[in-house]
Scaffold this active site. Structure first.
Site, PDB file in Angstrom:
ATOM      1  N   ASP A 196       0.790  -1.236   0.000  1.00 52.81           N
ATOM      2  CA  ASP A 196       0.000   0.000   0.000  1.00 52.81           C
ATOM      3  C   ASP A 196       0.826   1.294   0.000  1.00 52.81           C
ATOM      4  OD1 ASP A 196      -1.923  -1.921   0.225  1.00 52.81           O
ATOM      5  OD2 ASP A 196      -2.712  -1.250   2.156  1.00 52.81           O
TER       6      ASP A 196
ATOM      7  N   ASP B   3      -4.916  -0.578  -1.516  1.00 55.15           N
ATOM      8  CA  ASP B   3      -6.325  -0.396  -1.203  1.00 55.15           C
ATOM      9  C   ASP B   3      -7.006   0.133  -2.457  1.00 55.15           C
ATOM     10  OD1 ASP B   3      -6.163  -1.239   1.416  1.00 55.15           O
ATOM     11  OD2 ASP B   3      -6.221   0.771   2.282  1.00 55.15           O
TER      12      ASP B   3
ATOM     13  N   HIS C  27     -10.615   1.165  -2.804  1.00 50.73           N
ATOM     14  CA  HIS C  27     -11.917   1.306  -2.175  1.00 50.73           C
ATOM     15  C   HIS C  27     -12.963   1.907  -3.112  1.00 50.73           C
ATOM     16  CE1 HIS C  27     -10.286   0.282   1.686  1.00 50.73           C
ATOM     17  NE2 HIS C  27      -9.570   1.384   1.815  1.00 50.73           N
TER      18      HIS C  27
ATOM     19  N   SER D   3     -15.280   1.376   5.855  1.00 49.18           N
ATOM     20  CA  SER D   3     -14.257   1.885   6.765  1.00 49.18           C
ATOM     21  C   SER D   3     -14.256   3.401   6.866  1.00 49.18           C
ATOM     22  CB  SER D   3     -12.869   1.410   6.325  1.00 49.18           C
ATOM     23  OG  SER D   3     -12.483   2.029   5.103  1.00 49.18           O
TER      24      SER D   3
ATOM     25  N   HIS E 214     -10.330   7.455   1.734  1.00 54.83           N
ATOM     26  CA  HIS E 214      -8.965   7.381   1.206  1.00 54.83           C
ATOM     27  C   HIS E 214      -8.869   6.264   0.178  1.00 54.83           C
ATOM     28  CE1 HIS E 214      -9.042   4.320   4.387  1.00 54.83           C
ATOM     29  NE2 HIS E 214      -8.081   3.711   3.706  1.00 54.83           N
TER      30      HIS E 214
ATOM     31  N   LYS F  13      -7.278  -4.744  -2.934  1.00 58.04           N
ATOM     32  CA  LYS F  13      -8.079  -5.275  -1.830  1.00 58.04           C
ATOM     33  C   LYS F  13      -9.060  -4.213  -1.333  1.00 58.04           C
ATOM     34  CE  LYS F  13      -4.195  -4.344   1.284  1.00 58.04           C
ATOM     35  NZ  LYS F  13      -4.661  -3.172   2.013  1.00 58.04           N
TER      36      LYS F  13
ATOM     37  N   GLU G 230     -14.165  -5.007   5.018  1.00 60.95           N
ATOM     38  CA  GLU G 230     -12.832  -4.484   5.290  1.00 60.95           C
ATOM     39  C   GLU G 230     -11.820  -5.572   5.004  1.00 60.95           C
ATOM     40  OE1 GLU G 230     -10.608  -2.409   5.085  1.00 60.95           O
ATOM     41  OE2 GLU G 230     -11.074  -1.110   6.787  1.00 60.95           O
TER      42      GLU G 230
ATOM     43  N   ALA H 259       0.399   0.432   6.473  1.00 60.06           N
ATOM     44  CA  ALA H 259       1.040   0.916   7.693  1.00 60.06           C
ATOM     45  C   ALA H 259       1.367  -0.301   8.554  1.00 60.06           C
ATOM     46  CB  ALA H 259       0.121   1.864   8.449  1.00 60.06           C
TER      47      ALA H 259
ATOM     48  N   CYS I 232      -2.231  -2.810   7.793  1.00 63.44           N
ATOM     49  CA  CYS I 232      -2.147  -3.735   6.666  1.00 63.44           C
ATOM     50  C   CYS I 232      -0.867  -4.554   6.648  1.00 63.44           C
ATOM     51  CB  CYS I 232      -2.329  -2.969   5.358  1.00 63.44           C
ATOM     52  SG  CYS I 232      -4.008  -2.293   5.184  1.00 63.44           S
TER      53      CYS I 232
END
Length: 203
Positions: free
Chosen positions: A18, A60, A62, A68, A79, A104, A111, A139, A143
């Site tokens: 990420d 990510d 999203h 989330s 984000h 993902k 989530e 982070a 993740c």
């Protein structure tokens, strides 16, 4: 920069978690000091290319109404919404041709912190005869931690290179490292030496 090799090999995967713009300074969910890891990750990519190590980059991805997000009752600001600039990989990240990509948290109701959660990553690594996973990225306390614990649970020898990850909070990072170690993950503390990974693999 570390300027140290860590003994990557052709049966390893370098999993880069990420490194997207929203997690860096100026992004919507910036991780403190995230920029510091970019030169280290790029050095690892260079070593991986020389050693024939499989490079994997996750992101990510999203939808705008992901569970989330605070607007949906979640913990985070919006984000890494797919198709936005914040979801792009950092431009300084030198991903080569041949890297694998894992997207993902694509469904609004689900989530997914782990790169192995409801993805085909584990099967793909096994198909390529990968037995060891080296994890870096962001982070550390979310993740990276979840991906590392899942990798170990799935039977991969798993290492997290602490010099190449950063937590959202120092307290979260400390807790994450304890949880990873308890799950059988090796956390490589800085500075790493050329033999840290290989030596620990034999003990």
């Amino acid at each position: 920069m570390t300027r140290h090799k860590i003994g990557l090999r052709s049966t390893d995967a370098l999993l880069i978690v990420d490194l997207q713009l929203d997690f860096f300074a100026g992004g919507k969910l910036a991780v403190p000091r995230a920029e510091e890891i970019l030169p280290i990750v790029n050095e690892l990519i260079d070593e991986a290319r020389r050693s024939g190590t499989q490079i994997v980059a996750s992101r990510d991805w999203h939808p705008p109404d992901h569970m989330s997000f605070a607007a949906q009752g979640g913990d985070w600001p919006q984000h890494c919404v797919r198709g936005t600039r914040g979801a792009e990989f950092h431009p300084a990240l030198r991903l080569p041709p041949g890297a694998l990509f894992v997207s993902k948290a694509k469904r609004p109701e689900r989530e997914q912190y782990s790169d192995f959660d409801d993805t085909s990553l584990a099967e793909e690594l096994r198909r390529r005869a990968i037995d060891r996973v080296i994890i870096v990225g962001l982070a550390e306390d979310f993740c990276v931690k979840s991906s590392a614990i899942d990798a170990a649970r799935l039977g991969f020898e798993t290492h997290v290179l602490r010099a190449a990850t950063r937590p959202v909070t120092p307290e979260g990072g400390e807790k994450a490292r304890a949880e990873m170690r308890a799950a059988g993950v090796t956390v490589i503390e800085p500075p790493c030496s050329p033999y840290d990974v290989d030596h620990r693999s034999r003990t």
